[in-house]
Every structure is written in structure tokens, then in C-alpha cells.
Enzyme design. Structure first.
Site, PDB file in Angstrom:
ATOM      1  N   ASN A 107      -2.712  13.547  -7.054  1.00  0.00           N
ATOM      2  CA  ASN A 107      -1.366  13.110  -6.680  1.00  0.00           C
ATOM      3  C   ASN A 107      -1.228  11.612  -6.887  1.00  0.00           C
ATOM      4  OD1 ASN A 107      -0.606  11.467  -4.031  1.00  0.00           O
ATOM      5  ND2 ASN A 107      -2.573  12.493  -3.646  1.00  0.00           N
ATOM      6  N   PHE A 111       3.405   6.890  -1.322  1.00  0.00           N
ATOM      7  CA  PHE A 111       3.986   6.700   0.012  1.00  0.00           C
ATOM      8  C   PHE A 111       5.485   7.008   0.019  1.00  0.00           C
ATOM      9  CE2 PHE A 111       0.736   3.271   1.596  1.00  0.00           C
ATOM     10  CZ  PHE A 111      -0.259   4.231   1.648  1.00  0.00           C
ATOM     11  N   SER A 174      -5.060   4.211  -0.137  1.00  0.00           N
ATOM     12  CA  SER A 174      -4.371   5.014  -1.140  1.00  0.00           C
ATOM     13  C   SER A 174      -4.458   4.317  -2.493  1.00  0.00           C
ATOM     14  CB  SER A 174      -2.902   5.199  -0.760  1.00  0.00           C
ATOM     15  OG  SER A 174      -2.183   5.770  -1.841  1.00  0.00           O
ATOM     16  N   ASN A 176      -2.396   4.826  -4.853  1.00  0.00           N
ATOM     17  CA  ASN A 176      -1.090   4.987  -5.496  1.00  0.00           C
ATOM     18  C   ASN A 176      -0.062   3.922  -5.129  1.00  0.00           C
ATOM     19  OD1 ASN A 176      -1.966   7.411  -6.763  1.00  0.00           O
ATOM     20  ND2 ASN A 176      -1.668   8.477  -4.825  1.00  0.00           N
ATOM     21  N   THR A 177      -0.471   2.931  -4.343  1.00  0.00           N
ATOM     22  CA  THR A 177       0.354   1.756  -4.075  1.00  0.00           C
ATOM     23  C   THR A 177      -0.362   0.551  -4.665  1.00  0.00           C
ATOM     24  OG1 THR A 177       1.333   2.668  -2.059  1.00  0.00           O
ATOM     25  CG2 THR A 177       1.346   0.276  -2.292  1.00  0.00           C
ATOM     26  N   LYS A 216      -8.464   4.313   7.594  1.00  0.00           N
ATOM     27  CA  LYS A 216      -8.780   5.290   6.548  1.00  0.00           C
ATOM     28  C   LYS A 216      -9.255   4.567   5.305  1.00  0.00           C
ATOM     29  CE  LYS A 216      -7.231   9.633   4.544  1.00  0.00           C
ATOM     30  NZ  LYS A 216      -6.230  10.701   4.636  1.00  0.00           N
ATOM     31  N   ASN A 245     -10.307   8.931   1.829  1.00  0.00           N
ATOM     32  CA  ASN A 245      -9.084   9.207   1.088  1.00  0.00           C
ATOM     33  C   ASN A 245      -9.436   9.834  -0.271  1.00  0.00           C
ATOM     34  OD1 ASN A 245      -6.300   9.033   0.271  1.00  0.00           O
ATOM     35  ND2 ASN A 245      -6.071   7.204   1.539  1.00  0.00           N
TER      36      ASN A 245
END
Length: 338
Positions: A107, A111, A174, A176-177, A216, A245
Site C-alpha cells: 500500500n 495517511f 510509514s 508513504n509520507t 511505531k 510497520n
């Protein structure tokens, strides 16, 4: 019992669309479902008494829209989010990809969420919360907030979530940021956690309730980085580390359809690496900080391995996509009979 029949239909849909349909159904009718029977197996984690050590990982219910429905599946605790101060759409679609041959998901959501206020409104309406259920709220920063101002966003979310959360998770891992994982560096992490802990103490004193903090972390860490995170967790009174994560690695899935898509890889392929990080943290921390194991739990065997590696509790997400809600009870029963 119905999930084996429904899964082929859901897997014919785009992954994100299937997720939205499932979550919507839980939000609309989940509170009417009977409670799944789960063996009593209370554990202490972060100073909280969990009815059982099987939790829902953040990411499935980003806005807290289906808390009561998810609670009927038997989770000992539920974590919602990641939430950011302001609503944001996330990255362009398509951004979720199944890899069924590997029981994996990639994915790059970014966010996507409706913002802090919408989440808090949903939390306040939740019967699970009113009845004393253990709810974690996972907080992050908006994508357009410069990384040097990330603390501002975390503090906004901390203040907003504090009155309602059983615990709060700081998500700095994450992939993805943009630039978010920079916050796992020793200097950046110490600065961030010092400020968050100071604000947490102020909020605790003002409200008269202590809200634990979890952090996390990513699986893509070397030994020196793990040591730095362990030191920072102790220094700044972090109550739990959630390991881990998603991973940027594509080892073992690079040959599969969608295996080279960008984003974080979760599910079975991340199990070994996330468990190794957990084991290293356990040896390094020697019980000074609670550990929650997540990553690649597709059955009772993987959950037991997380506990054996030092986790006090575990969290599920990708395994639910492949095994269905029965996975919660399977894991809970296995851990209760140890």
C-alpha cells in the site's frame, strides 16, 4: 464462517474498494452483530489491562468509523488511525495491491483520512469507548507539513486525542509520507519524543488521567538504529514500542504480479524481519518498555512466535484480509492455551 465464501467476491474488486465496502458494512451493521466468544486471557500492557492480547493494528479503520463493529470480532484492543490534524486525500489511486501468492499487500495510501475532528466525533459516539474498551489512536503529520514542523502536527493530534484515547501511538515509520522516516534518526527522535512526552505529562496532570504513549517503528532498521530507538524510548518514558510497520523490501515478492509497486509491503513476507527487530528490542530493553508485535501474523503459529520473541501483545491487519475475522479468535485461543 461466511468469509471463505465472500473472499473470492471481494478479491474480484479493486483492493481499496473491497476495503471500503467491508468497513462500511461494519460501520452500519457491525454493532448489531453478536460478540464473538474469546477466551479470557487478560494481560498488562502499557499499564493497561487488556482483556486478551490480540489487537487490531492501525490502518484498517483510519477514521474510527467502525469501532463498535470491529469490537464484536473479539479484539482485546483496537487501534485506529493514522489521523492527521487536517483532512487529506492521500496518494493517487490505485494505491493498494494484493499479492495473494505471498499473502501480502503493498500500500501507498499516504495517511488518507478525514482529519482529527471527524475521528474524535466518531470516537465520542462509540459504545466500545463508553464501555471502557481499550482504544489506541495512531497519530501522524499532514503530508504538506514540512518535516522540520512535524512536531506541531503531532502535538495537535496528541492534544485532541488525549481526552478519549486509552493510549496514543506516534507513527514515524510509514514509508508513504515523504521524509517521515527521517524522524527515526537518533537526534530527530530524541527531540520529537522529548517534546511529546513533556506535553503528555502536562495533559495527564491537567486531566487527572494518565495516557500511555507507544511508538511505531519500521522493520528496515539496522542494529545501531534499533539501539538508538531503544535508548530514546527509555529516556522519554515511552510505554510501548510497536514493531513493526510495513517494509520497503521486496525480497521474495519481486517476481509476483504487483510485486514491484511502490509503497510499504505487509503480510507474510515481513514476518521474519519484523520478528527479528522485536527479538533484538526485547534483548536490548530487558522489560523496560513493553513490546507489541505486528507484521506477518497469518495464524496462531506466527502470533506465538511474536510472544516468544518478547511481545506482550500482538496486532493483526493483513492476515485478516486473507484469513478473515476468524483469525482473531484462532490467535486468541492459541495464546490463551499456552
Amino acid at each position: 464462517m461466511l468469509y471463505p465464501l465472500l473472499r473470492p467476491l471481494l478479491f474480484k474488486l479493486d483492493a481499496e474498494h473491497a476495503h471500503e465496502l467491508t468497513l462500511g458494512a461494519l460501520a452500519r451493521t457491525g454493532a448489531l452483530m453478536p460478540h464473538r466468544r474469546i477466551p479470557d486471557n487478560p494481560v498488562r500492557c502499557m499499564g493497561l489491562q487488556l482483556p486478551n492480547p490480540v489487537g487490531l493494528a492501525a490502518g484498517l479503520d483510519k477514521n474510527g468509523a467502525a469501532i463498535d463493529g470491529l469490537a464484536r470480532l473479539g479484539f482485546g484492543f483496537i487501534e485506529i488511525g493514522t489521523v492527521t490534524p487536517r483532512p487529506q486525500p492521500g496518494n493517487p489511486r490505485p494505491r493498494v495491491f494484493r499479492l495473494p501468492a505471498a499473502q501480502a499487500i503493498i500500500n501507498r495510501m499516504g495517511f488518507n483520512n478525514l482529519g482529527l475532528q471527524v475521528m474524535m466525533d466518531n470516537v465520542k459516539r462509540s459504545r466500545f469507548v463508553r464501555d471502557g474498551g481499550i482504544l489506541g489512536i495512531n497519530i501522524g503529520k499532514n503530508a504538506d507539513t514540512p518535516i522540520e514542523r512535524a512536531l506541531d502536527d503531532y502535538l495537535i493530534c496528541l492534544r485532541g486525542a488525549h481526552p478519549y484515547a486509552s493510549y496514543i501511538t506516534v507513527n514515524i515509520s510509514s514509508p508513504n509520507t515523504r521524509n517521515l522516516r527521517q524522524l527515526q534518526g537518533a537526534d530527530e527522535l530524541n527531540s520529537l519524543l522529548a517534546a511529546i512526552d513533556a506535553e503528555r505529562r502536562t495533559l495527564d496532570a491537567t486531566s487527572g488521567r494518565c495516557v500511555p504513549l507507544a511508538l511505531k517503528i519500521a522493520p528496515d532498521l539496522d542494529g545501531e538504529q534499533i539501539d538508538a530507538i531503544a535508548d530514546a524510548a527509555i529516556a522519554h518514558r515511552i510505554d510501548a514500542l510497536i514493531a513493526t510497520n510495513t517494509t520497503l523490501s521486496r525480497e521474495g515478492v519481486e517476481h509476483l504480479p504487483n510485486g514491484q509497486e511502490g509503497g510499504g509491503l505487509s503480510g507474510a513476507p515481513v514476518f521474519e524481519r519484523s520478528t527479528e527487530v522485536l527479538r533484538t528490542l526485547s534483548a536490548r530493553l530487558a522489560g523496560k518498555v513493553d513490546l507489541i508485535g505486528v507484521g506477518g501474523i497469518t495464524g496462531a503459529k506466527q502470533a506465538r512466535a511474536k510472544i516468544d520473541a518478547g511481545a506482550v501483545a500482538v496486532q493483526l491487519y493483513s492476515g485478516l484480509i486473507y484469513r478473515g475475522p476468524g483469525l482473531v479468535a484462532d490467535v486468541a485461543r492459541a495464546l490463551a492455551t499456552r
